[in-house]
Design a protein around this motif. Structure first.
Motif, PDB file in Angstrom:
ATOM      1  N   GLY A  63       0.845  -1.184   0.000  1.00  0.00           N
ATOM      2  CA  GLY A  63       0.000   0.000   0.000  1.00  0.00           C
ATOM      3  C   GLY A  63       0.878   1.229   0.000  1.00  0.00           C
ATOM      4  N   VAL A  64       0.510   2.241  -0.701  1.00  0.00           N
ATOM      5  CA  VAL A  64       1.263   3.497  -0.688  1.00  0.00           C
ATOM      6  C   VAL A  64       0.284   4.635  -0.432  1.00  0.00           C
ATOM      7  N   GLY A  65       0.759   5.629   0.332  1.00  0.00           N
ATOM      8  CA  GLY A  65      -0.121   6.738   0.654  1.00  0.00           C
ATOM      9  C   GLY A  65       0.644   8.041   0.739  1.00  0.00           C
ATOM     10  N   LEU A  66      -0.096   9.118   0.974  1.00  0.00           N
ATOM     11  CA  LEU A  66       0.536  10.445   1.006  1.00  0.00           C
ATOM     12  C   LEU A  66       1.116  10.776   2.375  1.00  0.00           C
ATOM     13  N   GLU A  67       0.722  10.011   3.393  1.00  0.00           N
ATOM     14  CA  GLU A  67       1.224  10.301   4.729  1.00  0.00           C
ATOM     15  C   GLU A  67       1.895   9.049   5.306  1.00  0.00           C
ATOM     16  N   PRO A  68       3.037   9.199   5.980  1.00  0.00           N
ATOM     17  CA  PRO A  68       3.707   8.030   6.585  1.00  0.00           C
ATOM     18  C   PRO A  68       2.898   7.500   7.772  1.00  0.00           C
ATOM     19  N   ASP A  69       3.036   6.234   8.031  1.00  0.00           N
ATOM     20  CA  ASP A  69       2.420   5.598   9.206  1.00  0.00           C
ATOM     21  C   ASP A  69       0.900   5.725   9.246  1.00  0.00           C
ATOM     22  N   ARG A  70       0.298   5.913   8.076  1.00  0.00           N
ATOM     23  CA  ARG A  70      -1.179   5.893   8.054  1.00  0.00           C
ATOM     24  C   ARG A  70      -1.647   4.926   6.951  1.00  0.00           C
ATOM     25  N   PRO A  71      -1.430   3.631   7.213  1.00  0.00           N
ATOM     26  CA  PRO A  71      -1.743   2.629   6.173  1.00  0.00           C
ATOM     27  C   PRO A  71      -3.221   2.625   5.780  1.00  0.00           C
ATOM     28  N   GLU A  72      -4.097   3.110   6.688  1.00  0.00           N
ATOM     29  CA  GLU A  72      -5.525   3.068   6.362  1.00  0.00           C
ATOM     30  C   GLU A  72      -5.891   4.013   5.216  1.00  0.00           C
ATOM     31  N   THR A  73      -4.996   4.980   4.915  1.00  0.00           N
ATOM     32  CA  THR A  73      -5.271   5.910   3.811  1.00  0.00           C
ATOM     33  C   THR A  73      -4.543   5.500   2.534  1.00  0.00           C
ATOM     34  N   SER A  74      -3.865   4.370   2.580  1.00  0.00           N
ATOM     35  CA  SER A  74      -3.009   4.013   1.443  1.00  0.00           C
ATOM     36  C   SER A  74      -3.816   3.418   0.285  1.00  0.00           C
ATOM     37  N   VAL A  75      -3.182   3.445  -0.881  1.00  0.00           N
ATOM     38  CA  VAL A  75      -3.769   2.891  -2.109  1.00  0.00           C
ATOM     39  C   VAL A  75      -3.020   1.595  -2.425  1.00  0.00           C
ATOM     40  N   GLN A  76      -3.786   0.576  -2.773  1.00  0.00           N
ATOM     41  CA  GLN A  76      -3.153  -0.720  -3.024  1.00  0.00           C
ATOM     42  C   GLN A  76      -2.465  -0.739  -4.400  1.00  0.00           C
ATOM     43  N   THR A  77      -1.299  -1.377  -4.447  1.00  0.00           N
ATOM     44  CA  THR A  77      -0.556  -1.429  -5.715  1.00  0.00           C
ATOM     45  C   THR A  77       0.294  -2.687  -5.772  1.00  0.00           C
ATOM     46  N   ALA A  78       0.526  -3.154  -7.005  1.00  0.00           N
ATOM     47  CA  ALA A  78       1.511  -4.224  -7.180  1.00  0.00           C
ATOM     48  C   ALA A  78       2.887  -3.601  -7.055  1.00  0.00           C
ATOM     49  N   MET A  79       3.821  -4.393  -6.524  1.00  0.00           N
ATOM     50  CA  MET A  79       5.169  -3.854  -6.396  1.00  0.00           C
ATOM     51  C   MET A  79       6.158  -4.760  -7.130  1.00  0.00           C
ATOM     52  N   TYR A  80       6.743  -4.170  -8.167  1.00  0.00           N
ATOM     53  CA  TYR A  80       7.790  -4.879  -8.890  1.00  0.00           C
ATOM     54  C   TYR A  80       9.135  -4.328  -8.446  1.00  0.00           C
ATOM     55  N   THR A  81      10.128  -5.195  -8.409  1.00  0.00           N
ATOM     56  CA  THR A  81      11.496  -4.727  -8.220  1.00  0.00           C
ATOM     57  C   THR A  81      12.286  -5.131  -9.460  1.00  0.00           C
ATOM     58  N   ALA A  82      13.182  -4.258  -9.878  1.00  0.00           N
ATOM     59  CA  ALA A  82      13.966  -4.544 -11.090  1.00  0.00           C
ATOM     60  C   ALA A  82      15.175  -3.603 -11.126  1.00  0.00           C
ATOM     61  N   ASP A  83      16.075  -3.860 -12.074  1.00  0.00           N
ATOM     62  CA  ASP A  83      17.226  -2.960 -12.191  1.00  0.00           C
ATOM     63  C   ASP A  83      16.910  -1.832 -13.169  1.00  0.00           C
ATOM     64  N   GLU A  84      17.935  -1.066 -13.509  1.00  0.00           N
ATOM     65  CA  GLU A  84      17.717   0.144 -14.303  1.00  0.00           C
ATOM     66  C   GLU A  84      17.283  -0.138 -15.743  1.00  0.00           C
ATOM     67  N   ASN A  85      17.363  -1.406 -16.162  1.00  0.00           N
ATOM     68  CA  ASN A  85      17.006  -1.734 -17.557  1.00  0.00           C
ATOM     69  C   ASN A  85      15.540  -2.148 -17.713  1.00  0.00           C
ATOM     70  N   VAL A  86      14.796  -2.000 -16.670  1.00  0.00           N
ATOM     71  CA  VAL A  86      13.435  -2.568 -16.695  1.00  0.00           C
ATOM     72  C   VAL A  86      12.549  -1.950 -17.781  1.00  0.00           C
ATOM     73  N   LEU A  87      12.590  -0.640 -17.981  1.00  0.00           N
ATOM     74  CA  LEU A  87      11.681  -0.020 -18.958  1.00  0.00           C
ATOM     75  C   LEU A  87      11.958  -0.537 -20.360  1.00  0.00           C
ATOM     76  N   ASN A  88      13.240  -0.577 -20.719  1.00  0.00           N
ATOM     77  CA  ASN A  88      13.590  -1.025 -22.073  1.00  0.00           C
ATOM     78  C   ASN A  88      13.333  -2.520 -22.226  1.00  0.00           C
TER      79      ASN A  88
END
Lengths: 229, 403
Positions: free
Chosen positions: B106-131
């Motif tokens: 979850g990501v949100g505009l304020e720290p430590d307030r998970p109840e206001t967060s928006v759900q998202t998938a989280m990918y991790t990758a290196d700097e070549n990911v876009l290409n």
């Protein structure tokens, strides 16, 4: 009105060939009332079918109202049946699901007559046979004689010049048959040419002209003597 | 036209007409709703993932020996893969889009307030990911090697950068999604994430997800024992390179297992297999119902015509042409089918309301019912055509026959 010259009709199957009419020649003038008699299987109905353009002849020439019908296609024959010929059948052949008005209306619909005119003509035809008050009834709600009167109204509604009747009294008792015959004579007196196939020699004897058929040939063509003044 | 007499005649023979009209109504109800479900599934299956799907494949490497160093091997592997002719780029990721498996947060505009967060998938990758994935950067910048952190996963309290999908940015900053570059959002652990780029589209790993367009890429390479390589090739080179890459990596002799060497298209197809099977089943149901209904119409028409041969002959004797008889029976069928489809339209809407309330399905679009009506009317006319043509061939002499 009707002129058949050397008409023949042959029915063929794989194994048998039946000559229903042979060298059949007949001339019926406008306004005549002709009865056709003969034993079962002699060719009466075949003659009626060919005269009414319900079937085509195998050979010979047929002129109806001066027009050679041998060369007409199916569509043209249907048009000519609709415009020039009225049919009365032994078993009435009314549509059981249609009321009297709709039954009598059938030929006019095929002629493309508009609704207002159809209404006038159908009611006039039903009135002529004494059944206008029952125009909303179904055929099954009428007696046999009344049903045949409806069939006559249907045959007359298009004002045909030529009426073909196939045993019109065959399914009626004698009193009712008498009424139907009176109606047909009245129609004939108004100028409509009638050819009537019948088994009833008494009825046949009352017509101005009687034709007897046997084995597909005319064996007798008798005209009644005009009554002395 | 004989509309009136035919209608009155049908009303006097209600049972047969009612049965076939009900059959048409039932067929329409099931068919229209089934087509709607198929359309929805097809739309889902046709959604673009955001990737250059035709030219991407993936391969996993799982080390098992004590001497296996994942960090070193993955760096070597990527260098080898990229050196192959036909390879456009390669990266290491934690998950594959629409594969069914991945991470979310979850990501949100304020720290430590998970109840206001928006759900998202989280990918991790290196700097070549876009290409490598062929993603379309619409704002900001791609990652640089300086952005990428490598090692074990522990990022909750760490400063990071991220690239978001526009859908996620719009969800976090309603109406200002495209102005999200440079702004900071927070993960559930309170870690700050600076948005450096926006991509047009990158679907989550879950095809069924309600937030399928909301994804975030963190520039991070995590060594957790399994390395997922994503490889993008030049058009037409994918299948050849899938074999070459696997052979090349196997030849390095490391203590590891190479597995799941699949094209992205195959992975995507597997994810949507249930949708595909359901669509096929529904097509079979529709086809069967249509066939049975058509046969019912043919049966009723043939029965009705055989029962009325003498009537048809009489009509011909009274002046009906063959086309007139054909029209009569087609019009009769039109009236029967017409009553069926009107009833069917009502049942379709009622059944759809049931589906909406019971299975939380979206409401059917307005045009499905009229299109369904038209299709069933055409089906009815086609089914009645052959019997009607046969009826028009009945000879007028039938009128004088004793049948």
């Amino acid at each position: 009105m009707l002129k058949m010259t050397h008409i023949s009709k042959v029915f063929r199957t794989d194994v048998v060939e039946t000559h229903a009419l042979r060298d059949f020649s007949l001339h019926v003038a406008e306004g005549e009332f002709v009865t056709v008699t003969g034993p079962s299987g002699c060719g009466k109905t075949t003659f009626l079918n060919i005269a009414g353009l319900l079937e085509t002849a195998s050979g010979g020439q047929y002129l109806l109202d001066g027009e050679d019908v041998s060369s007409l296609n199916d569509f043209q024959r249907a048009r000519m049946r609709n415009q020039k010929i009225g049919f009365i059948f032994q078993s009435f052949n009314l549509m059981p699901d249609l009321n009297l008005f709709d039954n009598v209306d059938v030929p006019l619909r095929y002629r493309g007559v508009n609704a207002a005119e159809r209404k006038v003509r159908v009611e006039r035809a039903l009135d002529a046979v004494g059944l206008l008050s029952r125009k909303k009834h179904l055929p099954a709600q009428l007696s046999g004689g009344q049903q045949q009167r409806v069939a006559i109204a249907r045959a007359l509604v298009g004002e045909p010049r030529f009426l073909l009747a196939d045993e019109p009294t065959g399914n009626l008792d004698s009193n009712t048959a008498e009424g139907v015959m009176e109606l047909l004579h009245e129609i004939n007196n108004n100028g409509t040419t009638i050819i009537m196939v019948t088994h009833d020699v008494v009825l046949a004897s009352r017509s101005a002209r009687n034709i007897q058929i046997l084995d597909g040939r005319i064996i007798d063509d008798r005209r009644a003597q005009p009554k002395a003044a | 036209m004989e509309f009136g007499p035919i209608l009155r005649s049908l009303l006097r023979n209600k049972l047969g007409v009612l049965l076939i009209a009900l059959q048409i109504a039932f067929t329409m109800t099931v068919t229209v709703n089934a087509v709607y479900i198929i359309d929805q599934r097809s739309e889902r299956m046709a959604r673009p993932s955001g990737l250059d799907e035709a030219n991407i494949f993936h391969l996993s490497s799982v080390g098992y020996g004590n001497n296996f160093n994942e960090s070193v091997v993955s760096t070597e592997d990527l260098a080898l893969i990229k050196a192959l002719p036909g390879v456009l780029d390669a990266t290491v990721m934690n998950a594959i889009p629409v594969s069914g498996s991945g991470s979310s947060t979850g990501v949100g505009l304020e720290p430590d307030r998970p109840e206001t967060s928006v759900q998202t998938a989280m990918y991790t990758a290196d700097e070549n990911v876009l290409n490598t994935l062929g993603l379309n950067l619409v704002a900001g910048r791609p990652f640089t090697s300086n952005d990428v952190r490598r090692g074990a996963r522990d990022m909750d309290r760490t400063q990071s950068t991220a690239i978001l999908t526009t859908a996620l940015a719009e969800r976090i900053f309603p109406g200002e999604g495209m102005q999200a570059i440079g702004r900071t959002i927070y993960n559930p652990g309170g870690g700050a994430i600076e948005i450096v780029g926006l991509v047009e589209r990158l679907q989550t790993p879950w095809a069924e997800s309600s937030f399928i367009e909301q994804s975030m890429i963190i520039p991070e390479v995590v060594n957790d024992g399994s390395t997922l390589y994503m490889v993008r090739t030049a058009p037409g080179e994918r299948d050849r390179l899938m074999m070459e890459v696997e052979e090349l990596l196997a030849a390095q002799g490391h203590e590891r297992i190479l597995r799941n060497n699949r094209s992205f298209e195959e992975t995507r197809e597997n994810s949507y297999r249930l949708d595909s099977v359901m669509a096929t089943i529904l097509y079979v149901v529709i086809g069967t119902l249509m066939f049975i209904t058509a046969m019912g119409i043919v049966g009723l028409a043939v029965f009705s015509i055989n029962r009325r041969r003498k009537q048809i002959g009489t009509r011909r004797a009274l002046g009906a042409t063959r086309p007139a008889i054909l029209r009569y029976f087609l019009l009769e069928n039109l009236l029967i089918s017409g009553s069926g489809v009107v009833l069917g339209a009502l049942l379709t809407l009622a059944f759809n309301m049931f589906l909406v309330q019971t299975f939380d399905m979206p409401r059917i679009d307005w045009f499905y019912a009229p299109v369904g009506m038209l299709v069933l009317i055409i089906l009815g006319q086609l089914a009645a055509l052959a019997p009607a043509a046969k009826a028009s061939g009945i000879a007028p002499a039938m009128a004088t026959r004793s049948v």
